[in-house]
Structures are given as structure tokens and as C-alpha cells.
Design a protein around this motif. Structure first.
Motif, PDB file in Angstrom:
ATOM      1  N   SER A 198      -2.586  30.321  -6.959  1.00  0.00           N
ATOM      2  CA  SER A 198      -2.936  29.202  -6.089  1.00  0.00           C
ATOM      3  C   SER A 198      -1.925  29.020  -4.961  1.00  0.00           C
ATOM      4  CB  SER A 198      -3.038  27.905  -6.909  1.00  0.00           C
ATOM      5  OG  SER A 198      -1.808  27.639  -7.569  1.00  0.00           O
ATOM      6  N   ASP A 199      -0.708  29.518  -5.185  1.00  0.00           N
ATOM      7  CA  ASP A 199       0.344  29.375  -4.178  1.00  0.00           C
ATOM      8  C   ASP A 199       0.592  30.719  -3.503  1.00  0.00           C
ATOM      9  OD1 ASP A 199       2.451  28.691  -2.607  1.00  0.00           O
ATOM     10  OD2 ASP A 199       3.768  27.999  -4.223  1.00  0.00           O
ATOM     11  N   TRP A 200      -0.256  31.028  -2.508  1.00  0.00           N
ATOM     12  CA  TRP A 200      -0.121  32.297  -1.812  1.00  0.00           C
ATOM     13  C   TRP A 200       1.119  32.320  -0.925  1.00  0.00           C
ATOM     14  CZ3 TRP A 200      -2.701  36.448  -3.163  1.00  0.00           C
ATOM     15  CH2 TRP A 200      -3.916  36.303  -3.850  1.00  0.00           C
ATOM     16  N   ASN A 202       4.037  31.274  -1.737  1.00  0.00           N
ATOM     17  CA  ASN A 202       5.127  31.755  -2.592  1.00  0.00           C
ATOM     18  C   ASN A 202       4.956  33.237  -2.908  1.00  0.00           C
ATOM     19  OD1 ASN A 202       7.477  31.348  -4.400  1.00  0.00           O
ATOM     20  ND2 ASN A 202       5.973  31.808  -6.001  1.00  0.00           N
TER      21      ASN A 202
END
Length: 313
Positions: A198-200, A202
Motif C-alpha cells: 500500500s505504501d509505494w 516507501n
């Protein structure tokens, strides 16, 4: 997914690089598919505009060449550079071709495979038009030659400007070769196969860091184009990629095609029947065009070696 980005318009995302990255990604994936239901998505309309500006293939005919833009706004918005027409406005008034998509596909393949370097218009966009173009078309021209990754969520595509230096009027050298493993690994990523991420930001921290320093990656080559360097580039390109969409005939196939022995001229008769039966449609003539060109050059070289006199054609 995308509407969230519009909550704060002042964030000033790089919409252009994101759209281009997604288009590159889809071109890479769709070009490997063979089903008739395969299609292309993304910022697709920018592709034909780029192609029509540069290649004489599939280019629509302007309805009135003497007055190509009859609906010009008469300079009403010239005071606001961001309300002027864009480059695509040049192709607003054209004749639309309606016909068989299968026939058009063969036509485009033939024309692309017989295209020569001299027929490509490489030079960059400029204001040499009959109207003032939109300021958005050139506002980031200092970054056009930044060799850096372009990012859109899960998509990371490199802007390989060192492979198209001629498009910016610069000397075309031998490009830097990126690790094939790195490029392949980036192309394997997809949203469908990585739904747990969900945290592209990062995930792609390394590539985002390079993007934020894009001014440092602007190509420094400023020598003008010359044909000698470009020929060396074509040799490099031919060693790594292919020039033709469809492979040419082998020597055996060509010998069979031009054979005067009817018992061995099956290729000729088959090609002849295809030409006769496909009235008002397209046949694959690019391979024959290339072979005839090679034969002609061979004859010219042989005649030059046997005689010191120059040929007059």
C-alpha cells in the motif's frame, strides 16, 4: 485511487511524467500480447500526435493545407500562455480514414519496415507554427533531457533520452546500458500481483530519490548532430535490437521466389496468387522491398569495384 491526488491541487504533482511512465508500461506489456482482444490503455492520444509529428506513417491528411487551422481562436487567449492551443491542435482538421483494421495494420507494418532515417523528422517541438503554442508544451524543456526514472504508483519507467539525442538536435552517442535484470525486475511489478503493498513511496524510495534529483541527471552532451556518429549508433542498435517488425526473407526463400525453374518456383507462384487475390487490400511487400534494395546496393558496389568510373542514375 487517482481522485485522492486531486484533493490538494497545489501539491503540484508531475502529471506529465506519471502519464508518460504509465504509457511506456502499457506499451511494453501490450506489445507482447497476440490476442485480437488485446488493447492499449493510458495516455494513448499522445502517441499518435508524437508519431504524426515525426513519422510519415499512418499520418492523416490535413483537409486544407493552405489553412490547416480554420478554427483558430484569433489570438483571443494569447495573453494567457496556458490557454493557447497545444501541439495536437495541428491535427484538429484532418480527414479520418475508415477501413479494415486488419488492412491498416498490414499497411503500417509495411511502411514502418521500409522507413528510412532520412524520412524521420527528429527535431524538437518549437514555436515555428502559424499560432502560438501553449506554454505547458515547453515550460519544462530544461528537463526534457533528464535521464532519470519516471514514477506512477507501481510503475517505474526510465526516460532513456540518451537513445534519442537526435530528437533534441544533439550528437547521438552510444547509450548507457542499464542492467537488464533491473529493468526486467521493474517491469514484473504490477498492482494485481502486489496487492499487499500500500505504501509505494516507501517501496520505491530509491527511485523517488533519483527523481527528486533529476536536475543532476540532465544529459550534458551539447555537440550538434552529425551523420557519422549516428551511423555508429545504428550499428550498436542493430546489435541489441531489431530494425524490422517482420523478419526478412532468407536467401533460400529469395532464391525460390526468383527461380526461373517452375518446379522450384513455388514461392513465386504463391506470392503472385496472394497479390492477385487480395484486390484493394494489403500484402506484405516490405520483405521484397528490402531484398531488392540489398540486391541493388550489391550491384552498385560490384560495378564500382570493376570500373573506376562513376555511375549516372
Amino acid at each position: 485511487m487517482y481522485l485522492e491526488l486531486l484533493r490538494d491541487w497545489d501539491t503540484q504533482y508531475s502529471w506529465g511524467s506519471a502519464a508518460l511512465a504509465f504509457l511506456y508500461c502499457r506499451l511494453d506489456r501490450e506489445s507482447t500480447r497476440t490476442k485480437y482482444t488485446s488493447s492499449l490503455c493510458g495516455f494513448v492520444w499522445s502517441l499518435p500526435v508524437w508519431m504524426w509529428e515525426r513519422l510519415p506513417v499512418g499520418r492523416p491528411v490535413v483537409k486544407n493545407p493552405d489553412n490547416p487551422n480554420p478554427n483558430l481562436h484569433e489570438g483571443l487567449h494569447d495573453q494567457d500562455p496556458y490557454r493557447r492551443p497545444t501541439i495536437s491542435y495541428c491535427w484538429d482538421q484532418v480527414h479520418v480514414y475508415i477501413g479494415s483494421s486488419h488492412g491498416r495494420y498490414k499497411c503500417y507494418v509495411n511502411e514502418l519496415d521500409t522507413l528510412t532515417v532520412e524520412q524521420v523528422f527528429w527535431w524538437p517541438y518549437d514555436n515555428d507554427r502559424d499560432f502560438n503554442i501553449n506554454g505547458m508544451c515547453t515550460c519544462d524543456n530544461l528537463l526534457w533531457r533528464a535521464r532519470c526514472p519516471m514514477i506512477f504508483y507501481y510503475v517505474v519507467e526510465w526516460n532513456f533520452v540518451d537513445r534519442v539525442a537526435m530528437q533534441f538536435g544533439k550528437l547521438q552517442g552510444i547509450p548507457i546500458e542499464e542492467s537488464k535484470e533491473t529493468i526486467t525486475k521493474l517491469h514484473r511489478f504490477s498492482r494485481r500481483n502486489n496487492q499487499d503493498i500500500s505504501d509505494w513511496a516507501n517501496k520505491y524510495n530509491h527511485w523517488i530519490s533519483m527523481w527528486n534529483q533529476r536536475e543532476m541527471f540532465v544529459e550534458s552532451e551539447n555537440r550538434p548532430h552529425n551523420d557519422s556518429a549516428y551511423q555508429k549508433y545504428l550499428v550498436w542498435y542493430g546489435q541489441h535490437y531489431r530494425f524490422k517488425l517482420k523478419p526478412g526473407w532468407t536467401q533460400e526463400e529469395w532464391d525460390e521466389l526468383v527461380s526461373e525453374d517452375t518446379s522450384h518456383a513455388e514461392g513465386y507462384h504463391a506470392f503472385n496468387m496472394v497479390v492477385r487475390e487480395t484486390i484493394r487490400s494489403q500484402v506484405d511487400y516490405a520483405a521484397m522491398h528490402d531484398e531488392l534494395g540489398r540486391e541493388f546496393l550489391m550491384c552498385m558496389n560490384n560495378s564500382t569495384k570493376s570500373s573506376p568510373r562513376r555511375c549516372i542514375i
